[in-house]
Motif scaffolding. Structure first.
Motif, mmCIF file in Angstrom:
data_model
loop_
_atom_site.group_PDB
_atom_site.id
_atom_site.type_symbol
_atom_site.label_atom_id
_atom_site.label_comp_id
_atom_site.label_asym_id
_atom_site.label_seq_id
_atom_site.Cartn_x
_atom_site.Cartn_y
_atom_site.Cartn_z
ATOM 1 N N ASP A 30 0.215 23.384 4.641
ATOM 2 C CA ASP A 30 1.228 22.327 4.624
ATOM 3 C C ASP A 30 0.777 21.082 5.389
ATOM 4 O O ASP A 30 1.449 20.054 5.335
ATOM 5 N N SER A 481 11.047 32.317 4.558
ATOM 6 C CA SER A 481 9.629 31.985 4.703
ATOM 7 C C SER A 481 8.765 33.118 4.164
ATOM 8 O O SER A 481 8.857 34.248 4.640
ATOM 9 N N GLU A 486 5.999 27.342 5.455
ATOM 10 C CA GLU A 486 6.636 27.045 4.182
ATOM 11 C C GLU A 486 7.892 27.907 4.019
ATOM 12 O O GLU A 486 8.048 28.923 4.683
#
Length: 525
Positions: A30, A481, A486
């Protein structure tokens, strides 16, 4: 030679990527890479992310330059590595930096400095005076009063880093460091694991992580006189096989995601199916599991040792059938202070009972926390039960939860509140991201999970043991999650109730969960 050539090619490509793209956090897809060139401002925090800062200050990503030098003996790689190290030290020594001397990052970095010093020393290009100054600064900091946290796994990394640096100092200092490390290491090991050698930081991920870390330390040969280390590894490894799902992912409680457990080398070598663990009942885990990728499972958590990696998840559970997750835990998300991280650690996020107008937290738990019990209710059905006491506004509420589980057939969850008063309560169940809503009518919710059909309904029980339907089931989308950093918004079922609630999950057209409870209600209640 061909082998060496391929290794050189591999390492040089890693350096090329690092120099062209920048530093990338491990496991953080991410976050974008960030370019690091000397001189560098090591106090930067471009993503406002503690995990990024922690990984930056370990300097472990720079070891590709040491690998390149040892394979090619081209001095430029060693010089670049030392330039980075000296630049980090110069910046961290002269500027305020909240993660420069972070305990775990410092321990990891100290081990790398030891490797740099010892590997480069034969080549006489290790800039001894500057490196010795950096080593001295690390030793002084790590041996300072209160620096080693004896109640946290980070302390293990500090002690190991120190033990490594003991090999590159004078003989008198070496003896002093070894004595310091020996005393602290014994205390740390004792505090990390309970009397059943289950890791105490409320997270299967950290049980595996700490176990794998200890095994790596043992292989260094620096701990041959630490008899307690090998004994701990043996016992903790024997227990570790229970803390995963049938397909090898870590059991997702506390700060754990649905990550494959790298410590499990072969699922086929483990217990025959199904398996149950008595050891974990005392440590706050119940594990019922059918081995293999198509296996079914139910696992419950109810423990408390400290606030470390702890979520408000007492009496929460995860459940799957035929290789498919059905009820899931919200997971760890990531280490930060944003709203999602705060949410996934709360009781509102987990498969637990909550007050409608108040979310209980770890501080509300009455200690000690009750353990889990199980028995065979009949030949096919397992009964598991536990309870927690919740302190709120001078009153103590006893939350009792009992599971009746028949693999590939049904799961019944019975929740009762003692001293319930006039409060309204909410039972929550988070569903796997694959859940598709088929029908929601007349109090029955029908779902499909990649071909596995599940129906859900909830009822309450009157004083004369008659079922009463609940019309207040709700569906909402909440974050879960599945990978660090994420999350996916997935369906979550909530039901409001007063004194008790019975939640029925039924698989396909198998035996009726409602009929099972109806036929056995005098034994159950």
């Amino acid at each position: 030679m061909k082998d060496k050539a391929s290794r050189i090619d591999f390492v040089l490509k890693k350096i090329e990527v690092f120099e062209s793209e920048g530093f990338r956090c491990i496991g953080r897809d991410d976050l974008e890479p960030y370019k690091i060139e000397t001189p560098f401002n090591w106090s930067l925090d471009p993503f406002v992310d503690n995990n990024w800062k922690f990984q930056l200050h370990t300097l472990r990503y720079l070891m590709i330059y040491l690998d390149a030098f040892l394979l090619t003996e081209e001095r430029g790689y060693a010089d670049k590595l030392l330039d980075y190290l000296e630049d980090w030290y110069s910046c961290s020594e002269n500027n305020g930096n909240d993660f420069a001397w972070h305990d775990m990052a410092t321990g990891i970095r100290a081990e790398k400095i030891y490797l740099i010093f010892t590997k480069l020393r034969p080549y006489k290009i290790h800039r001894p005076e500057k490196l010795k100054k950096i080593i001295k600064a690390h030793v002084e900091r790590m041996m300072s009063e209160g620096y080693v946290n004896l109640r946290h796994n980070h302390g293990l990394y500090v002690i190991h880093g120190l033990r490594c640096l003991a090999e590159v100092v004078g003989p008198k200092k070496k003896l002093q460091i070894k004595s310091f490390c020996g005393d602290k290491f014994a205390c740390l090991i004792k505090d990390q694991f309970d009397e059943n050698f289950v890791h105490k930081e409320h997270s299967p991920h950290y049980h595996h992580l700490v176990l794998d870390t200890l095994k790596r330390y043992e292989k260094t040969g620096l701990y041959s006189d630490y008899e307690f280390l090998s004994a701990t590894i043996k016992e903790a490894e024997a227990n570790s096989s229970f803390l995963y799902l049938p397909d090898g992912r870590e059991l997702p409680f506390g700060d754990t995601d649905f990550k494959e457990c790298k410590g499990i080398s072969s699922l086929s070598s483990l217990e025959s199916s199904p398996c149950y663990s008595d050891i974990f009942l005392k440590s706050g885990y119940f594990v019922c599991r059918e081995e293999g990728e198509g296996g079914s499972y139910l696992s419950v958590i109810n423990n408390f040792n400290s606030n470390i990696h702890k979520h408000a998840d007492n009496l929460s559970f995860v459940w799957g059938e035929c290789g498919q997750d059905i009820v899931v835990d919200p997971g760890k998300y990531k280490y930060c202070n944003d709203d999602i991280r705060k949410y996934v650690t709360t009781s509102m996020a987990h498969n637990v009972v909550n007050f409608k107008d108040f979310q209980w937290g770890v501080s509300n738990l009455e200690k000690p926390v009750g353990k889990i019990h199980y028995r065979f209710f009949d030949e096919e059905t397992i009964e598991a039960d536990s309870e927690v006491a919740i302190k709120l506004n001078g009153s103590v509420y006893i939350f009792q939860r009992t599971f009746f589980y028949r693999q590939k057939a049904f799961l019944v969850v019975v929740d009762r509140i003692l001293n319930s008063g006039d409060e309204t309560y909410i039972a929550r169940f988070n569903l796997d991201k694959s859940a598709e809503l088929i029908k929601n009518k007349d109090g029955v919710i029908k779902l499909e999970f990649n071909g596995v059909r599940v129906s859900f309904q909830a009822k309450t029980l009157s004083h004369n043991l008659d079922f009463e339907d609940l019309s207040s089931n709700s569906l909402e989308l909440l974050p879960v999650s599945y990978a660090y950093g994420e999350f996916d918004r997935t369906l979550s079922i909530t039901s409001e109730f007063k004194n008790n609630i019975i939640s029925f999950f039924q698989i396909g057209c198998s035996e009726s969960a409602v009929d099972f409870v109806q036929e056995n209600k005098h034994k159950i209640f």
